[in-house]
Design an enzyme around this catalytic site. Structure first.
Site, PDB file in Angstrom:
ATOM      1  N   ASP A  84       0.849  -1.191   0.000  1.00  0.00           N
ATOM      2  CA  ASP A  84       0.000   0.000   0.000  1.00  0.00           C
ATOM      3  C   ASP A  84       0.891   1.250   0.000  1.00  0.00           C
ATOM      4  O   ASP A  84       1.789   1.372   0.840  1.00  0.00           O
ATOM      5  CB  ASP A  84      -0.873  -0.040   1.277  1.00  0.00           C
ATOM      6  CG  ASP A  84      -1.969   0.986   1.253  1.00  0.00           C
ATOM      7  OD1 ASP A  84      -2.450   1.331   0.156  1.00  0.00           O
ATOM      8  OD2 ASP A  84      -2.377   1.447   2.349  1.00  0.00           O
ATOM      9  N   GLY A 176      -7.592   7.995   7.465  1.00  0.00           N
ATOM     10  CA  GLY A 176      -7.714   8.284   8.902  1.00  0.00           C
ATOM     11  C   GLY A 176      -9.131   8.667   9.302  1.00  0.00           C
ATOM     12  O   GLY A 176     -10.091   8.389   8.581  1.00  0.00           O
ATOM     13  N   GLY A 204      -9.201   5.456   1.913  1.00  0.00           N
ATOM     14  CA  GLY A 204      -9.855   6.150   3.026  1.00  0.00           C
ATOM     15  C   GLY A 204     -11.292   5.704   3.220  1.00  0.00           C
ATOM     16  O   GLY A 204     -12.179   6.512   3.495  1.00  0.00           O
ATOM     17  N   GLY A 205     -11.523   4.403   3.110  1.00  0.00           N
ATOM     18  CA  GLY A 205     -12.894   3.887   3.215  1.00  0.00           C
ATOM     19  C   GLY A 205     -13.501   4.002   4.610  1.00  0.00           C
ATOM     20  O   GLY A 205     -14.729   4.080   4.747  1.00  0.00           O
ATOM     21  N   ASN A 225     -10.433   0.517   0.285  1.00  0.00           N
ATOM     22  CA  ASN A 225      -9.379   0.300   1.287  1.00  0.00           C
ATOM     23  C   ASN A 225      -9.857   0.685   2.690  1.00  0.00           C
ATOM     24  O   ASN A 225     -10.379   1.785   2.887  1.00  0.00           O
ATOM     25  CB  ASN A 225      -8.163   1.173   0.974  1.00  0.00           C
ATOM     26  CG  ASN A 225      -7.453   0.761  -0.293  1.00  0.00           C
ATOM     27  OD1 ASN A 225      -7.915  -0.124  -1.016  1.00  0.00           O
ATOM     28  ND2 ASN A 225      -6.336   1.398  -0.578  1.00  0.00           N
ATOM     29  N   ASN A 227      -8.545   0.674   6.788  1.00  0.00           N
ATOM     30  CA  ASN A 227      -7.509   0.452   7.796  1.00  0.00           C
ATOM     31  C   ASN A 227      -7.973   0.998   9.150  1.00  0.00           C
ATOM     32  O   ASN A 227      -8.179   0.260  10.117  1.00  0.00           O
ATOM     33  CB  ASN A 227      -6.190   1.123   7.357  1.00  0.00           C
ATOM     34  CG  ASN A 227      -5.056   0.840   8.317  1.00  0.00           C
ATOM     35  OD1 ASN A 227      -5.098  -0.133   9.068  1.00  0.00           O
ATOM     36  ND2 ASN A 227      -4.045   1.687   8.320  1.00  0.00           N
TER      37      ASN A 227
HETATM   38  P1  13P Z   1      -8.460   4.375   6.144  1.00  0.00           P
HETATM   39  O1  13P Z   1      -7.379   4.179   7.143  1.00  0.00           O
HETATM   40  O2  13P Z   1      -9.018   5.754   6.197  1.00  0.00           O
HETATM   41  O3  13P Z   1      -9.484   3.325   6.185  1.00  0.00           O
HETATM   42  O4  13P Z   1      -7.759   4.285   4.700  1.00  0.00           O
HETATM   43  C1  13P Z   1      -7.085   3.124   4.343  1.00  0.00           C
HETATM   44  C2  13P Z   1      -6.410   3.308   3.046  1.00  0.00           C
HETATM   45  O5  13P Z   1      -6.876   3.995   2.167  1.00  0.00           O
HETATM   46  C3  13P Z   1      -5.142   2.611   2.843  1.00  0.00           C
HETATM   47  O6  13P Z   1      -4.533   2.948   1.632  1.00  0.00           O
END
Ligand code: 13P
Length: 279
Positions: A84, A176, A204-205, A225, A227
């Site tokens: 990533d 984030g 940034g899901g 994505n 995280n």
């Molecule tokens: P988030 O941490 O906002 O879910 O974004 C994850 C991301 O886009 C990793 O590339």
């Protein structure tokens, strides 16, 4: 088995669902995500940032850890191991050499021309190893308040001059925790989708509401994505567990106390994205 993400993303684009990319931070994260993906018959992309790779031990450690889990847990759904935001050509090459099956070259801090050149260098190398390549042109902010949007003409030029497998547009999304409720530029996404043939990726899901997620999938987003949301929910559970169990010191118990929180959320995302029962 590990594979690149070309086939799974093209199938998702054609059938209008999205493949989840869940970022992993350690072995446990990967294990929890693989178990649920297998239960729900969902293909999955395990994203690993350069930071997480360093934390886990290095590119080879990550690859061998994931290969081991796939074998020992009898995972049969397609799994792609993805670098990533590779910030340099060398970082992508290191990942490919170690056995990653997909990479993102993030040249967004450079000019469009420099980004095109870097991306082409990565593609040339990746093709030899059958590795898929994702790219972006406009920095998808880390300041949780994204004001940058990709320009349609730049995207078209970038895609015409490279041979990338998927593209991550900037449409009001950010990594984030969002400072303000995210409002995605759906018109821009629609135009991008009408002008571009390859699968589109939403970074940034975390924090984007279900209705917008459903809309962006209809408008060509084939990979999302995630995280932060998993980190937030895991840490919340672990904090509760530690407060309630002052005498526990076994790290297995402590880390695992966040397992259900992660697995519940992963399950919800897979169902929301519609990637369940696809294999
Ligand atoms: P988030 O941490 O906002 O879910 O974004 C994850 C991301 O886009 C990793 O590339």
């Amino acid at each position: 088995m590990l594979s690149n993400s070309i086939k799974m993303l093209n199938k998702a684009k054609n059938e209008k669902y999205a493949i989840p990319q869940f970022n992993i931070n350690n072995l446990e994260w990967a294990k929890y995500i693989l178990e649920i993906s297998q239960n729900l018959k969902s293909p999955v992309i395990l994203g690993v940032s350069e930071n997480a790779i360093k934390y886990i031990g290095g590119y080879n450690t990550v690859v061998n850890m994931i290969k081991g889990l796939i074998k020992d847990l009898n995972i049969t759904v397609p799994v792609s191991l993805h670098l990533d935001h590779g910030k340099s050509v060398q970082s992508c090459i290191n990942a490919i050499n170690a056995g990653f099956t997909s990479v993102m070259i993030d040249g967004s801090k450079f000019s469009l021309n420099e980004n095109i050149n870097m991306t082409n260098e990565v593609i040339k190398y990746a093709k030899e190893y059958n590795v898929s390549v994702e790219a972006e042109i406009e920095n998808i902010d880390d300041n949780y308040d994204n004001n940058s949007y990709s320009k349609l003409q730049d995207i078209i030029e970038f895609i015409n001059k490279t041979d990338i497998n998927s593209f991550a547009p900037s449409i009001g999304n950010a990594h984030g925790i969002y400072k303000n409720e995210p409002k995605l530029e759906l018109n821009l996404l629609k135009q991008i989708n009408e002008n571009v043939d390859i699968p589109l990726v939403l970074h940034g899901g975390s924090g984007i509401d279900d209705e917008q997620i459903k809309k962006v999938i209809k408008l060509g987003i084939s990979k999302i994505n995630i995280n932060t949301q998993l980190q937030v929910e895991w840490s919340k559970q672990v904090r509760i567990f530690l407060n309630k169990n002052k005498n526990v010191y076994d790290p297995k118990e402590i880390i695992n106390s966040g397992k259900d929180a992660i697995q519940k959320r992963v399950m919800e995302y897979i169902i929301l994205f519609g990637s369940n029962n696809k294999y």
